[in-house]
Design an enzyme around this catalytic site. Structure first.
Site, mmCIF file in Angstrom:
data_model
loop_
_atom_site.group_PDB
_atom_site.id
_atom_site.type_symbol
_atom_site.label_atom_id
_atom_site.label_comp_id
_atom_site.label_asym_id
_atom_site.label_seq_id
_atom_site.Cartn_x
_atom_site.Cartn_y
_atom_site.Cartn_z
ATOM 1 N N HIS A 390 -11.528 17.938 5.621
ATOM 2 C CA HIS A 390 -11.568 18.447 4.257
ATOM 3 C C HIS A 390 -10.777 17.563 3.287
ATOM 4 C CE1 HIS A 390 -12.888 21.276 1.437
ATOM 5 N NE2 HIS A 390 -12.481 22.402 1.978
ATOM 6 N N ASP A 394 -15.643 17.469 0.622
ATOM 7 C CA ASP A 394 -15.597 18.792 -0.005
ATOM 8 C C ASP A 394 -16.650 19.696 0.644
ATOM 9 O OD1 ASP A 394 -13.589 18.043 -1.771
ATOM 10 O OD2 ASP A 394 -15.039 17.293 -3.250
#
Length: 419
Positions: A390, A394
């Protein structure tokens, strides 16, 4: 002059290896290219072969950790020819008395105590690999009940494992030792073995990945109807033309290549304060082995056809079975595909293969009721999971990637048209 047998280099980062197993005994006559032993490093296993004909001398036993370049034995080239007639000469005086003594005692060995004591009898002269002998001893098997499928009817490790699978509840053919141990002693039912270098490295890498990435997983499901239909229609023609079977892995590799072009951050690495974007797709394919999971890399998958992808996978599986996988085969991957479905997994969350930012987990195909055009129908469905870092990717990019993989696999024609 004798030829030294050395531990070969398997990469600059590897300084030592475990001499896992000798295939030959000290004093055996060997031929050039005969497999001698297997070494294990923290990344690969490698089979080492004889460089010449001769008589083998072993100086380092199996199980020892040795440095790269260390001498573990030697081959005396002149000894092969000299050693050849010795067995023939030895048999002439020895064989007759053995036959004479065997006749009156032929009934006795059958109910002999060793079989009941957990020591299976292996006929003298039967050619078995050390790993096969060890497995027979561990499982206390009656080898007369095992059908060999190797050259000349030789029993392989696969034959032993198949025999164990067919046995009721995995019970060995020969009764194990009488239960004289205390039932409340846990140590009597435990086996302690040291972790192999590969298993240690896998543990380190998995823990490192969990601790040093912001890993998240997103899921989707794929209707495999069209892919299965295409595979069924063209598998014979594909096999005939390309001499390799058409599997589902090539569909997913090709789909990932297209999706990675659209979502390049999943094909990127973090390097300090920078993000390195790769303008090529080196796809790692996770393969399970007896010693652990390895991920050989299909380089420049974006340039490959379906047949070339399938052939690359077959070549790697062959190298793994023959212990010929090299360190270079495992390096440079930018994304990984792991197929837990071959083991029956319905759903899982794969762990990132650092420094990669994404890994796709495939799972088993299972018929399920789904709603299509407001009607409930039965379709062969597969859950897929994308684990991603992450810090780089995204949620929008991850979901978009997985959606595109779904679209490409459900309609493989889109990959050809790139739509």
């Amino acid at each position: 002059m004798s030829i030294e047998i050395k531990i070969p280099s398997v990469g600059e980062s590897v300084q030592e290896a475990v001499l896992a197993e000798w295939f030959k005994q000290d004093g055996d006559t060997v031929r050039k290219d005969d497999p001698l032993f297997v070494i294990e490093t923290d990344k690969v296993t490698l089979e080492v072969v004889a460089e010449a004909d001769g008589v083998l001398t072993i100086t380092v036993p199996a199980g020892e950790t040795v440095a790269i370049g260390a001498v573990v034995g030697s081959i005396e080239p002149g000894g092969a020819a000299a050693a050849a007639p010795q067995p023939t000469a030895a048999k002439e005086p020895v064989t007759p008395p053995e036959k004479e003594s065997a006749a009156p005692q032929s009934v006795a060995p059958t109910p002999a105590v060793p079989a009941a004591a957990g020591s299976p009898v292996i006929p003298q002269g039967m050619a078995l690999a050390p790993s096969v002998r060890r497995l027979i001893a561990e499982k206390n098997l009656d080898i007369s009940k095992i059908q060999g499928t190797g050259p000349g009817g030789r029993i392989s490790k696969g034959d032993i494992l198949l025999h164990l699978e067919k046995a009721p509840a995995g019970i060995p053919d020969v009764p194990s030792a009488p239960a004289v141990q205390a039932a409340d002693d846990p140590a009597a039912f435990e086996t302690r073995k040291p972790m192999s270098p590969i298993r240690k490295r896998i543990a380190e890498r998995l823990l490192e990945s969990k601790q040093n990435t912001a890993m998240l997983t997103t899921f989707n499901e794929i209707d495999m109807s069209r892919a299965m239909q295409i595979r069924s229609l063209y598998k014979d023609a594909f096999q005939k033309r390309h001499s390799v079977a058409l599997g589902f892995m090539s569909f997913f590799v090709k789909a990932c290549v297209q999706a990675l072009k659209e979502v390049p951050e999943i094909n990127a690495f973090i390097d300090g304060g920078d993000i390195i974007y790769h303008n090529y797709q080196h796809i790692g394919v996770a393969v399970g082995t007896e010693r652990g999971l390895v991920v050989p890399v299909i380089r420049h998958a974006e340039r490959m056809s379906y047949a070339q992808v399938e052939q690359a996978i077959v070549d790697y599986v062959t190298k793994i079975k023959d212990n010929r996988l090299e360190l270079a085969d495992l390096e440079g991957g930018t994304f990984t595909v792991s197929n837990g479905g071959v083991y029956g997994s319905l759903l899982s969350t794969p762990i990132l293969n650092m420094p990669q930012s994404g890994i796709l987990g495939m799972h088993k195909i299972e018929k399920r009721p789904v709603v299509i055009d407001d009607a409930i129908v039965i379709r062969p469905m597969m859950y897929v999971a994308l684990s991603y870092d992450h810090r780089v990717v995204d949620g929008k990019g991850a979901v978009t990637f997985l959606k595109r993989v779904k679209e490409f696999v459900e309609n493989p024609e889109r990959m050809a048209l790139e739509v």
